[in-house]
Design an enzyme around this catalytic site. Structure first.
Site, mmCIF file in Angstrom:
data_model
loop_
_atom_site.group_PDB
_atom_site.id
_atom_site.type_symbol
_atom_site.label_atom_id
_atom_site.label_comp_id
_atom_site.label_asym_id
_atom_site.label_seq_id
_atom_site.Cartn_x
_atom_site.Cartn_y
_atom_site.Cartn_z
ATOM 1 N N HIS A 1 -92.903 40.481 19.616
ATOM 2 C CA HIS A 1 -93.085 41.528 20.635
ATOM 3 C C HIS A 1 -92.028 41.490 21.745
ATOM 4 C CE1 HIS A 1 -96.866 42.564 18.819
ATOM 5 N NE2 HIS A 1 -97.430 41.410 19.109
ATOM 6 N N ASP B 1 -98.124 39.888 10.454
ATOM 7 C CA ASP B 1 -98.990 39.633 11.604
ATOM 8 C C ASP B 1 -99.981 40.802 11.733
ATOM 9 O OD1 ASP B 1 -98.474 37.837 14.417
ATOM 10 O OD2 ASP B 1 -99.584 39.712 14.713
ATOM 11 N N HIS C 1 -100.708 42.270 14.331
ATOM 12 C CA HIS C 1 -100.155 43.206 15.310
ATOM 13 C C HIS C 1 -98.820 43.765 14.811
ATOM 14 C CE1 HIS C 1 -102.731 40.400 17.639
ATOM 15 N NE2 HIS C 1 -103.073 41.506 18.294
ATOM 16 N N ASP D 1 -103.131 36.162 12.118
ATOM 17 C CA ASP D 1 -104.233 36.646 12.950
ATOM 18 C C ASP D 1 -105.008 37.808 12.329
ATOM 19 O OD1 ASP D 1 -101.945 38.145 13.257
ATOM 20 O OD2 ASP D 1 -101.928 38.102 15.438
#
Ligand SMILES: [Zn+2]
Length: 389
Positions: A134, A170, A172, A259
């Site tokens: 990110h 991931d 995200h 995650d």
């Protein structure tokens, strides 16, 4: 199978630490390392110490003013107003002492992995300290200060001139890496993640396909909340195979956030260890099929550090080194060492039980929706193939 693999590791990874109650906790890397050592699956000759990234290397992606701000923040010398400008000192990404040094080490670790593979010293390399997808050019975001993968990919472009496929599994969206190469046709990014409708960072829509010369080189599969193994693995497998065949990369960089697991406290997906066996298995195949083996893997998200991350990341290394046939009980010694620190019971076995959670009533509907999303994500590849180009 005699493959040379490198495991980049240092206790100093633990210095990337926001505060005691923050969900991002690098103890998970140490737990994974310890699990692999206990298992006898990590040889001394495979372990390589990381180096720090230089300012010039960080500046391959990051603005100089941002790097200076991170340094000042780590010394306690950044004003609150300036910090806000750079995404520092937020709830997600708080300021901590020496944050520049700790963050630059994680970038240097990924560069160490890159050089190990692209110098020909190793076939595959793993840096579980990295995967901070990110991080933006001039802004920290979502627990990430510097974006090690983006820096590493630009480094590969400039130093080795190779075409890079970045695969981000991931939960995200891999936004920082995607935007860094959005207009670059030599870097293809593929992110499969929980839909951004309710989850940070909100991007990663199937329509984000790239820009200018990079149009058609950015792929996103936002899966529905509560997606389970079968649908997740089907989407990943179909997409990665077709994208790799379309792009024909020279090297593959995979981000291995774990995650999406049912236990993860920050997301709403329902995958199990089955998915964390499937992800590296296919990445490994693709690396050999298209890249002469050149595969650099990094870590990423993963917030159930007790029950999920060590098992999942150990399986990644075991796949990389041809030892993925492990199953059954986890080593007692490892459990006994870490159980006293854990607020929850550590798992007994490598794999999750089939009844890990109660049946999800909307399973068929979710799977159907995901299949449609895959169809949309791959539309251009498939239409080009039909056109015979
Ligand atoms: Zn994540």
């Amino acid at each position: 199978m005699s493959q040379t693999c490198v495991f980049v590791y240092s206790e100093q990874f633990l210095q990337y630490k926001f505060h005691d109650d923050h969900p991002f906790n690098q103890l998970r890397v140490k737990m994974t390392y310890d699990l692999l050592c206990t298992l006898g699956a990590l040889e001394d000759r495979q372990i390589v110490a990381p180096r720090m990234a230089t300012d010039d290397e960080l500046a391959l992606i990051h603005d100089r003013s941002y790097i200076e701000a991170v340094k000042a923040a780590g010394r306690g010398e950044l004003s609150e107003a300036a910090a806000q400008n750079y995404g520092l000192g937020t709830e997600d990404t708080p300021i901590f002492p020496n944050m520049h040094e700790a963050s630059a080490l994680l970038v240097g670790s990924t560069l160490t992995a890159v050089d190990a593979v692209l110098s020909g010293a190793a076939e595959h390399a793993l840096n579980l300290g990295g995967g901070l997808h990110h991080g933006f050019r001039g802004k920290a975001s979502g627990f990430c200060v510097y974006n090690d993968s983006a820096v590493a990919i630009q480094y590969i472009r400039e130093k080795y001139g190779l075409r890079v496929l970045y695969v981000d599994t991931d939960a995200h969206h891999g936004d920082g890496v995607q935007w860094a190469f959005y207009d670059d046709p030599n870097v293809c990014t593929f992110s499969i993640h929980e839909t951004g409708r309710y989850l940070f960072p909100g991007t990663g829509n199937v329509n984000e396909r790239g820009l200018g010369a990079g149009y058609g080189y950015s792929f996103n599969i936002p899966v529905d909340a509560f997606t389970e193994d079968e649908s997740w693995i089907a989407a990943y497998t179909t997409a990665l195979r077709e994208i790799a065949d379309f792009f024909r990369p020279d090297v593959i960089v995979t981000q291995n956030g774990v995650d999406a697991h049912y236990y993860d406290p920050l997301t709403h997906l329902s995958v199990t260890m089955k998915t964390y066996r499937a992800i590296p298995k296919l990445a490994h195949e693709i690396a050999h099929e298209y890249c002469g083996g050149r595969w650099i893997a990094v870590g990423g998200g993963g917030y159930d550090i007790w029950r999920v991350v060590p098992r999942a990341w150990a399986l990644l290394w075991l796949e990389m080194t041809g030892q993925a046939d492990v199953s059954g009980p986890l080593p007692d010694e490892w459990r006994e060492r870490w159980q006293p620190l854990s607020p929850v019971a550590l798992p007994l076995e490598w794999d999750d039980p089939d009844d890990l959670y109660p049946p999800i009533p909307r399973k068929a509907e979710i799977s159907e929706k995901n299949a449609q999303t895959v169809e949309k994500a791959l539309y251009f590849i498939r239409s080009q193939r039909r056109a015979g180009t």
